[in-house]
Design a protein around this motif. Structure first.
Motif, PDB file in Angstrom:
ATOM      1  N   LEU A  48       2.144  14.657 -13.872  1.00 54.00           N
ATOM      2  CA  LEU A  48       0.670  15.107 -14.638  1.00 54.00           C
ATOM      3  C   LEU A  48       0.547  16.014 -14.490  1.00 54.00           C
ATOM      4  O   LEU A  48       0.390  17.213 -15.179  1.00 54.00           O
ATOM      5  CB  LEU A  48      -0.097  14.174 -14.331  1.00 54.00           C
ATOM      6  CG  LEU A  48      -0.292  12.880 -15.359  1.00 54.00           C
ATOM      7  CD1 LEU A  48      -1.707  11.575 -14.948  1.00 54.00           C
ATOM      8  CD2 LEU A  48       0.020  12.833 -16.196  1.00 54.00           C
ATOM      9  N   GLY A  49       0.342  16.748 -13.081  1.00 53.96           N
ATOM     10  CA  GLY A  49       0.247  17.882 -12.746  1.00 53.96           C
ATOM     11  C   GLY A  49       1.346  19.236 -13.595  1.00 53.96           C
ATOM     12  O   GLY A  49       1.199  20.689 -13.517  1.00 53.96           O
ATOM     13  N   THR A  92       1.273   6.561  -7.175  1.00 52.82           N
ATOM     14  CA  THR A  92       0.118   7.452  -6.951  1.00 52.82           C
ATOM     15  C   THR A  92       0.501   8.438  -7.128  1.00 52.82           C
ATOM     16  O   THR A  92      -0.074   9.686  -8.168  1.00 52.82           O
ATOM     17  CB  THR A  92      -0.984   7.028  -6.263  1.00 52.82           C
ATOM     18  OG1 THR A  92      -1.527   5.691  -6.827  1.00 52.82           O
ATOM     19  CG2 THR A  92      -2.372   8.053  -6.837  1.00 52.82           C
ATOM     20  N   GLY A  93       1.126   9.128  -5.593  1.00 50.38           N
ATOM     21  CA  GLY A  93       1.250  10.209  -6.091  1.00 50.38           C
ATOM     22  C   GLY A  93       1.839  11.146  -6.796  1.00 50.38           C
ATOM     23  O   GLY A  93       2.843  12.487  -7.425  1.00 50.38           O
ATOM     24  N   LEU A  94       3.326  10.303  -7.471  1.00 56.20           N
ATOM     25  CA  LEU A  94       4.896  10.634  -8.197  1.00 56.20           C
ATOM     26  C   LEU A  94       3.739  11.295  -9.508  1.00 56.20           C
ATOM     27  O   LEU A  94       4.011  12.029 -10.848  1.00 56.20           O
ATOM     28  CB  LEU A  94       5.881   9.348  -8.098  1.00 56.20           C
ATOM     29  CG  LEU A  94       6.600   9.769  -7.509  1.00 56.20           C
ATOM     30  CD1 LEU A  94       7.609   8.865  -7.328  1.00 56.20           C
ATOM     31  CD2 LEU A  94       7.239  11.038  -7.663  1.00 56.20           C
ATOM     32  N   LEU A 122       0.663  -1.535  -0.142  1.00 56.36           N
ATOM     33  CA  LEU A 122       0.178  -0.123   0.093  1.00 56.36           C
ATOM     34  C   LEU A 122       1.037   1.373   0.391  1.00 56.36           C
ATOM     35  O   LEU A 122       0.796   2.228  -0.843  1.00 56.36           O
ATOM     36  CB  LEU A 122      -0.607  -0.127   0.951  1.00 56.36           C
ATOM     37  CG  LEU A 122      -2.037  -0.963   1.005  1.00 56.36           C
ATOM     38  CD1 LEU A 122      -2.976  -1.032   2.369  1.00 56.36           C
ATOM     39  CD2 LEU A 122      -2.840  -1.091   0.448  1.00 56.36           C
ATOM     40  N   VAL A 123       1.539   1.503   0.460  1.00 54.33           N
ATOM     41  CA  VAL A 123       2.431   2.536   0.713  1.00 54.33           C
ATOM     42  C   VAL A 123       3.606   2.585  -0.913  1.00 54.33           C
ATOM     43  O   VAL A 123       3.622   3.662  -1.295  1.00 54.33           O
ATOM     44  CB  VAL A 123       4.170   1.938   1.958  1.00 54.33           C
ATOM     45  CG1 VAL A 123       5.069   2.939   1.460  1.00 54.33           C
ATOM     46  CG2 VAL A 123       3.394   2.461   3.212  1.00 54.33           C
TER      47      VAL A 123
END
Length: 147
Positions: A29-30, A22-24, A15-16
């Motif tokens: 994308l941002g 997901t955060g990266l 999960l970590v």
């Protein structure tokens, strides 16, 4: 360590890892997001210098000026406001006055939009969705019955 603790540690580790991935992904994308604007929207928008945006509308009649080599200057309008655009490169074959266009790039120091890509409509019935929606909202563009 018991079997249950090992299993739990593997699940927590997974999960970590997924959370970090997901955060990266969202961070990457941002950084590459290009926001879409019509010329009238730019008056109220806060566009940072160097920020990539997409500018859409119609190529203003009588605004196309061919420069040296492959440099072209033209204006994009939504019949309320116009934005001057410069582009160096090969324009799409269907690029012409009073046709839908989306340009992507940044604003230069003099306030001219410097495009690094130009997308034009591909046949007589198609208009890019963002451009069509923006022009419809302003009451400028009306769909033909053949669409």
């Amino acid at each position: 360590m018991t079997r249950k603790q090992k299993r739990l540690s593997v699940i927590v580790g997974g999960l970590v890892f997924l959370a970090a991935a997901t955060g990266l992904t969202f961070y990457a994308l941002g950084q590459k997001a290009s926001y879409f604007y019509m010329p009238a929207d730019l008056a109220t928008a806060t566009v940072q210098p160097g920020q990539r945006i997409r500018l859409g509308g119609l190529v203003e009649k009588g605004s196309i000026v061919r420069g040296q080599g492959a440099t072209v200057a033209f204006a994009v309008t939504d019949h309320e406001k116009s934005v001057k655009v410069t582009y160096t490169g090969i324009l799409p074959d269907l690029f012409r006055e009073e046709q839908g266009v989306i340009t992507e790039g940044t604003f230069g120091q003099d306030g001219t939009f410097v495009a690094d890509s130009v997308l034009a409509k591909h046949d007589e019935r198609y208009m890019p969705k963002e451009v069509a929606d923006g022009l419809k909202a302003k009451g400028v563009w009306v769909e033909s019955e053949s669409q």
